[in-house]
Each structure stands twice: as structure tokens, then as C-alpha cells.
Design a protein around this motif. Structure first.
Motif, PDB file in Angstrom:
ATOM      1  N   PHE A   1       0.914  -1.199  -0.028  1.00 27.54           N
ATOM      2  CA  PHE A   1       0.016  -0.046   0.180  1.00 27.54           C
ATOM      3  C   PHE A   1       0.931   1.179  -0.057  1.00 27.54           C
ATOM      4  CE2 PHE A   1      -3.268   2.540   2.298  1.00 27.54           C
ATOM      5  CZ  PHE A   1      -4.028   2.606   1.322  1.00 27.54           C
ATOM      6  N   THR A   2       0.916   2.002  -0.870  1.00 26.76           N
ATOM      7  CA  THR A   2       2.031   3.134  -1.167  1.00 26.76           C
ATOM      8  C   THR A   2       1.170   4.280  -1.925  1.00 26.76           C
ATOM      9  OG1 THR A   2       3.750   3.753  -2.157  1.00 26.76           O
ATOM     10  CG2 THR A   2       2.580   2.124  -3.418  1.00 26.76           C
ATOM     11  N   ARG A   3       1.402   5.308  -1.152  1.00 26.23           N
ATOM     12  CA  ARG A   3       0.493   6.611  -1.651  1.00 26.23           C
ATOM     13  C   ARG A   3       1.459   7.792  -1.728  1.00 26.23           C
ATOM     14  NH1 ARG A   3      -4.552   6.310   2.463  1.00 26.23           N
ATOM     15  NH2 ARG A   3      -2.931   6.229   3.949  1.00 26.23           N
ATOM     16  N   LEU A   4       1.108   8.725  -2.576  1.00 24.63           N
ATOM     17  CA  LEU A   4       2.012  10.045  -2.814  1.00 24.63           C
ATOM     18  C   LEU A   4       1.522  11.154  -1.795  1.00 24.63           C
ATOM     19  CD1 LEU A   4       3.968  11.077  -4.850  1.00 24.63           C
ATOM     20  CD2 LEU A   4       2.187  12.600  -5.893  1.00 24.63           C
ATOM     21  N   ILE A   5       2.436  11.859  -1.353  1.00 30.38           N
ATOM     22  CA  ILE A   5       2.081  12.803  -0.622  1.00 30.38           C
ATOM     23  C   ILE A   5       2.961  14.076  -0.816  1.00 30.38           C
ATOM     24  CG2 ILE A   5       2.013  13.696   1.973  1.00 30.38           C
ATOM     25  CD1 ILE A   5       2.265  11.088   3.143  1.00 30.38           C
ATOM     26  N   ALA A   6       2.461  15.375  -0.707  1.00 27.80           N
ATOM     27  CA  ALA A   6       2.960  16.275  -1.179  1.00 27.80           C
ATOM     28  C   ALA A   6       2.816  17.453  -0.186  1.00 27.80           C
ATOM     29  CB  ALA A   6       2.546  17.063  -2.257  1.00 27.80           C
ATOM     30  N   ASP A   7       3.456  18.699  -0.056  1.00 23.99           N
ATOM     31  CA  ASP A   7       3.533  19.684   0.926  1.00 23.99           C
ATOM     32  C   ASP A   7       2.115  20.352   0.675  1.00 23.99           C
ATOM     33  OD1 ASP A   7       5.961  19.083   1.865  1.00 23.99           O
ATOM     34  OD2 ASP A   7       6.986  20.841   0.858  1.00 23.99           O
ATOM     35  N   ARG A   8       1.648  20.727   1.960  1.00 23.57           N
ATOM     36  CA  ARG A   8       0.441  21.496   2.095  1.00 23.57           C
ATOM     37  C   ARG A   8      -0.843  20.918   1.299  1.00 23.57           C
ATOM     38  NH1 ARG A   8       4.750  24.987   2.189  1.00 23.57           N
ATOM     39  NH2 ARG A   8       4.928  26.397   4.083  1.00 23.57           N
ATOM     40  N   GLN A   9      -0.967  19.633   1.114  1.00 22.61           N
ATOM     41  CA  GLN A   9      -1.919  18.864   0.319  1.00 22.61           C
ATOM     42  C   GLN A   9      -2.762  18.224   1.513  1.00 22.61           C
ATOM     43  OE1 GLN A   9      -2.053  19.379  -3.197  1.00 22.61           O
ATOM     44  NE2 GLN A   9      -0.746  20.716  -2.328  1.00 22.61           N
ATOM     45  N   ASP A  10      -4.321  18.088   1.320  1.00 26.04           N
ATOM     46  CA  ASP A  10      -5.082  17.580   2.381  1.00 26.04           C
ATOM     47  C   ASP A  10      -5.895  16.265   1.629  1.00 26.04           C
ATOM     48  OD1 ASP A  10      -6.792  18.604   0.384  1.00 26.04           O
ATOM     49  OD2 ASP A  10      -7.733  20.081   1.876  1.00 26.04           O
ATOM     50  N   SER A  11      -5.151  15.650   0.770  1.00 22.11           N
ATOM     51  CA  SER A  11      -5.337  14.340   0.265  1.00 22.11           C
ATOM     52  C   SER A  11      -4.268  13.587  -0.190  1.00 22.11           C
ATOM     53  CB  SER A  11      -6.573  14.428  -0.900  1.00 22.11           C
ATOM     54  OG  SER A  11      -6.008  15.267  -1.855  1.00 22.11           O
ATOM     55  N   PHE A  12      -4.264  12.459  -0.256  1.00 19.11           N
ATOM     56  CA  PHE A  12      -3.251  11.516  -0.809  1.00 19.11           C
ATOM     57  C   PHE A  12      -3.282  11.464  -2.344  1.00 19.11           C
ATOM     58  CE2 PHE A  12      -3.897   9.667   3.755  1.00 19.11           C
ATOM     59  CZ  PHE A  12      -2.540   9.610   4.112  1.00 19.11           C
ATOM     60  N   ASP A  13      -2.167  11.168  -2.756  1.00 20.90           N
ATOM     61  CA  ASP A  13      -2.037  10.902  -4.352  1.00 20.90           C
ATOM     62  C   ASP A  13      -2.520  11.923  -5.284  1.00 20.90           C
ATOM     63  OD1 ASP A  13      -1.117   8.310  -4.170  1.00 20.90           O
ATOM     64  OD2 ASP A  13      -2.901   7.222  -3.952  1.00 20.90           O
ATOM     65  N   ALA A  14      -2.728  13.171  -4.788  1.00 24.08           N
ATOM     66  CA  ALA A  14      -3.098  14.294  -5.557  1.00 24.08           C
ATOM     67  C   ALA A  14      -2.115  15.399  -5.121  1.00 24.08           C
ATOM     68  CB  ALA A  14      -4.580  14.798  -4.983  1.00 24.08           C
ATOM     69  N   VAL A  15      -1.821  16.197  -6.339  1.00 23.09           N
ATOM     70  CA  VAL A  15      -1.182  17.504  -6.173  1.00 23.09           C
ATOM     71  C   VAL A  15      -1.771  18.579  -7.007  1.00 23.09           C
ATOM     72  CG1 VAL A  15       1.207  18.502  -6.981  1.00 23.09           C
ATOM     73  CG2 VAL A  15       1.098  16.121  -6.287  1.00 23.09           C
ATOM     74  N   GLU A  16      -1.988  19.580  -6.181  1.00 20.62           N
ATOM     75  CA  GLU A  16      -2.552  20.930  -6.842  1.00 20.62           C
ATOM     76  C   GLU A  16      -1.930  21.644  -7.979  1.00 20.62           C
ATOM     77  OE1 GLU A  16      -3.704  23.161  -3.605  1.00 20.62           O
ATOM     78  OE2 GLU A  16      -1.561  24.139  -3.522  1.00 20.62           O
ATOM     79  N   GLU A  17      -3.018  22.203  -8.901  1.00 16.90           N
ATOM     80  CA  GLU A  17      -2.633  23.031  -9.911  1.00 16.90           C
ATOM     81  C   GLU A  17      -1.444  24.136  -9.509  1.00 16.90           C
ATOM     82  OE1 GLU A  17      -6.448  23.516 -10.336  1.00 16.90           O
ATOM     83  OE2 GLU A  17      -6.729  22.668 -12.116  1.00 16.90           O
ATOM     84  N   GLY A  18      -0.214  24.253 -10.111  1.00 18.41           N
ATOM     85  CA  GLY A  18       0.685  25.087  -9.789  1.00 18.41           C
ATOM     86  C   GLY A  18       1.625  24.705  -8.618  1.00 18.41           C
ATOM     87  N   TYR A  19       1.426  23.472  -8.186  1.00 14.15           N
ATOM     88  CA  TYR A  19       2.512  23.092  -7.183  1.00 14.15           C
ATOM     89  C   TYR A  19       3.721  23.082  -7.433  1.00 14.15           C
ATOM     90  CZ  TYR A  19       4.421  19.846  -3.478  1.00 14.15           C
ATOM     91  OH  TYR A  19       5.235  19.380  -2.558  1.00 14.15           O
ATOM     92  N   SER A  20       4.570  23.369  -6.342  1.00 12.82           N
ATOM     93  CA  SER A  20       5.860  23.670  -6.493  1.00 12.82           C
ATOM     94  C   SER A  20       6.569  23.055  -5.233  1.00 12.82           C
ATOM     95  CB  SER A  20       6.525  25.092  -6.661  1.00 12.82           C
ATOM     96  OG  SER A  20       7.898  25.188  -7.083  1.00 12.82           O
ATOM     97  N   GLY A  21       7.374  21.989  -5.320  1.00  4.65           N
ATOM     98  CA  GLY A  21       7.949  21.476  -4.152  1.00  4.65           C
ATOM     99  C   GLY A  21       8.202  20.045  -4.261  1.00  4.65           C
TER     100      GLY A  21
END
Length: 403
Positions: free
Chosen positions: A145-165
Motif C-alpha cells: 500500500f503506497t501513496r503519494l504525499i506532497a506539501d500542504r495537501q489535504d489528500s493522498f495521491d493528489a497534487v494541486e495545480e501550480g504545485y512547486s515542491g
């Protein structure tokens, strides 16, 4: 020029039924709404919107996704978490990590433990591009079970538009312990281009609606025979025994050995899996928390102008989970003018109670998205794809076991 014109004509023909009403032209490399194909990913890399050191290699670029690589260290953490809109992953990591594990020469991640690994790839996306991720098929099939995490996100496996990091992988092996190393690939990421205002705030831009999906099926055939389409392409479970073996699936053995995620075709299936055989009633009782590999009754197809994804499980049809790794690339099971030729292999786990599956029962659905253009490579043997024309099949780590 003739080749380019022919390519554009073919693309327009395949998308004719699913494109929205024309809008004013948009400046930039990608003028359509939808998922970005391989050549567009190369443009993002060249433009620094996807960056990495060491550099991204050609074989990481799939027809409509990019394989992501593990960095040099894994952190054993207390529990899964999300950073939320006001924190970075590292802000939370400092409170939750137990210890660090060096991955430069390989290390074992133990079943039942949760790990966080910084990825080599980072993003610097423009304001019209978002991203979403999934485990690679081979990783889902070994119950990781593996999921993506990005800074300042409130859901797994999702990166918002314009994300930098930076990007991170949360990894929890469920049944088998796994060996990974610096550069191992467990996750893959797709990029979504939005043009103009989205008509329905609850719907992903580029999503193919049922009416258009029926027309695509009528034109090119998404499954053999009649397609059950309702909020996507519905899939039924196959519990028809293979002839002459009587095999319908596999159940993972607990306390088996370690699986090296970078090895291909080296492990004996019997050491890790029990074969599942059924009687004439074609009925399977899923034991709680056990992990099964089963297959769809339908052979499915993803035409070149589209991608597909297994939708999240629906508790209304039963307390079980189907398919951890949900990306289906353009060209999967597709051969122009021929019957679709690839089963959807399903990773199935019952949750808290036993659950009975019967042959032909609907267990999941594929949702389709259109691409911004036909990719310069399709899923299949030419790019070394492991699961084209598959039937019931374990992950690539195991010796050949096609039925």
C-alpha cells in the motif's frame, strides 16, 4: 508534414464524440483539457516543471504517466498522516519518525510497518496543470500500500495545480516484506491539463461521461460483447475455473519471504501464493484481511486517445477493496479491429467480515479520461510492458504464471 497531418486527423476522429464544446484557443504547448501523454511529459521535463537529480531516464516515461524513484533514505514513522494546507511533510515528519534507514545499498521494509521516503523527482508546475498518483501495477499485486504525499495537501495521491515542491511516498507493505533501494520505482504519476473554467466542479476535467463511453464502445469495443456502463465501465469478477487446472485466483501466504521489488521473474509462486480452486457453485468466500489476486470476466481495451483508472471501491456493493494500483495506459488490451485482449487483474481484500463473491458479480469500474493528444508510445511489447494480453497473472516478480 503529411505524417503530422495524418496523426492529427486520427486523433480528432478518436476524440470526436467526447470533446467539449470548442473554446477560445489557449496559449502554451498543451491546448486541450485532459491527461498529458508521453511527449508532453518530456516537454514538462525539458522545461523544468518536473525535475530530478540524477536526471529522469527515458524508461521512466510511460505512455501517459511517469515512474517516480525512491530517494536515499526511508523514515520509519508511527502512523500515516497528511500535512494539511498549512504544513509541509517535513514539518510533520520531525514529530512522527522513529528512525532513518539508508537505501543506498538496499534495505528491507517490514510488513505491517509504515515508512515515508522522499522521492528523487520534484515538481514546479504551471497554474493549469495538476497531478495525481497511483501505485505501479506490480507493486499493488504484491500487496504494498503506497501513496503519494506532497506539501500542504489535504489528500493522498493528489497534487494541486501550480504545485512547486518535493514529493514523498508513504509505503506500507501489507503481506510480504519488501526490499527496496535508491532509485526503486513504486509509484507513478499522471498530469492533468485544465483549459478554461471547469463546467462541473465535482467532475475531473477530461472525464469521459457515460454517453460518450457508450459511443466509444460502439466504435472500437471497450470489452467483448455488451458493455455494462454506469458511471464508468463496470467489471465483473471471473470465478470460472481455468481448464484444465481449475484455477480461479491466488491467495497470499502470510510469513513468506522478502520480495525484492526490482527483481523480475525470479520467485517461485508457490512459496508466496496459495492457488484458489472452486467447486461447481463458482463461489468464493473472502476471508477477512486476506489478500487475493483475481481477474475480471471481461477483457478490456483502452484506445490510444484515452486512459483509464480503476475507481475507488464502493462500500455499497460490499465491504471489500478491489485494485490498489489503478492506472490503465493507452493501448492496454487494444488492437485496432480486434476483440479486446487483456483482463483487468484485481487485488482484492475483504475488510472486517467474510464476504461471498459469485461468478459474474460486479466488483469495480473503470473510468476513462481523454488525452490531450495521442501519445508517441502505447502500452505493449514495444516498450517492455509486462501485462499486455494478460489473463490471471501475478506480478512480474514471479516466474511466468499466465492462465
Amino acid at each position: 508534414m503529411e505524417q503530422a497531418s495524418e496523426r492529427e486527423r486520427l486523433f480528432d476522429g478518436l476524440l470526436e464524440r467526447s470533446l467539449p464544446e470548442p473554446r477560445a484557443p489557449v496559449k502554451g504547448s498543451f491546448a486541450r483539457t485532459g491527461i498529458l501523454p508521453s511527449q508532453a511529459l518530456k516537454s514538462l521535463i525539458a522545461g523544468g516543471e518536473i525535475r530530478a537529480a540524477p536526471e529522469i531516464t527515458v524508461d521512466q516515461i510511460q505512455p501517459a504517466s511517469l515512474d517516480l524513484r525512491l530517494g536515499k533514505v526511508a523514515y520509519r514513522i508511527r502512523a500515516s498522516f497528511l500535512p494539511g494546507p498549512n504544513a509541509t511533510v517535513r514539518d510533520k515528519l520531525s514529530e512522527l519518525k522513529f528512525h532513518e534507514i539508508d537505501l543506498t545499498h538496499g534495505a528491507v521494509l517490514e510488513a505491517g510497518c509504515v515508512y515515508l521516503v522522499p522521492l528523487i523527482e520534484q515538481l514546479n508546475l504551471r497554474a493549469t496543470i495538476a497531478a495525481f498518483a497511483n501505485p505501479k501495477s506490480s507493486i499493488g499485486r504484491i500487496d504494498v500500500f503506497t501513496r503519494l504525499i506532497a506539501d500542504r495537501q489535504d489528500s493522498f495521491d493528489a497534487v494541486e495545480e501550480g504545485y512547486s515542491g518535493p514529493l514523498f511516498a508513504e509505503i506500507c507493505p501489507r503481506t510480504f516484506s519488501i526490499k527496496v533501494r535508491y532509485g526503486s520505482r513504486l509509484n507513478q504519476i499522471r498530469f492533468l491539463r485544465r483549459v478554461g473554467q471547469q463546467l462541473d466542479a465535482d467532475e475531473r476535467p477530461g472525464r469521459v461521461r457515460d454517453r460518450h463511453l457508450r459511443e466509444i464502445h460502439s466504435d472500437v469495443g471497450l470489452v467483448e460483447g455488451e458493455a455494462a456502463i454506469r458511471e464508468g465501465l463496470n467489471l465483473r469478477i471471473s470465478l470460472t475455473p481455468a481448464v484444465p487446472s481449475g484455477l480461479v485466483g491466488y491467495r497470499a501466504r502470510r510469513y513468506a519471504g522478502v520480495v525484492d521489488v526490482d527483481e523480475v521473474g525470479v520467485y517461485e509462486p508457490d512459496q508466496f501464493w496459495e492457488s484458489v480452486h472452486l467447486g461447481a457453485d463458482r463461489r468464493l468466500v473472502l476471508d477477512p484481511h486476506e489478500f487475493y489476486i483475481l481477474a475480471s470476466k471481461e477483457s478490456v481495451s483502452v484506445p490510444p486517445a484515452y486512459v483509464a483508472e480503476m475507481a475507488p471501491f464502493d462500500p455499497l456493493i460490499g465491504e471489500y477493496r478491489v485494485h490498489y494500483a489503478g492506472f490503465f495506459d493507452p493501448g492496454f488490451g487494444y488492437a485496432e479491429g480486434k476483440v479486446p485482449g487483456a483482463k483487468a487483474v484485481l487485488e482484492v481484500r475483504s475488510l472486517d467480515i467474510p464476504f461471498i463473491l459469485e461468478d459474474g458479480q460486479i466488483v469495480g469500474r473503470l473510468v476513462y479520461d481523454r488525452l490531450t493528444e495521442i501519445p508517441d508510445q502505447l502500452y505493449g511489447e514495444r516498450i517492455g510492458s509486462h501485462y499486455q494480453a494478460q489473463g490471471l497473472k501475478l506480478s512480474k516478480h514471479f516466474k511466468q504464471n499466465v492462465t
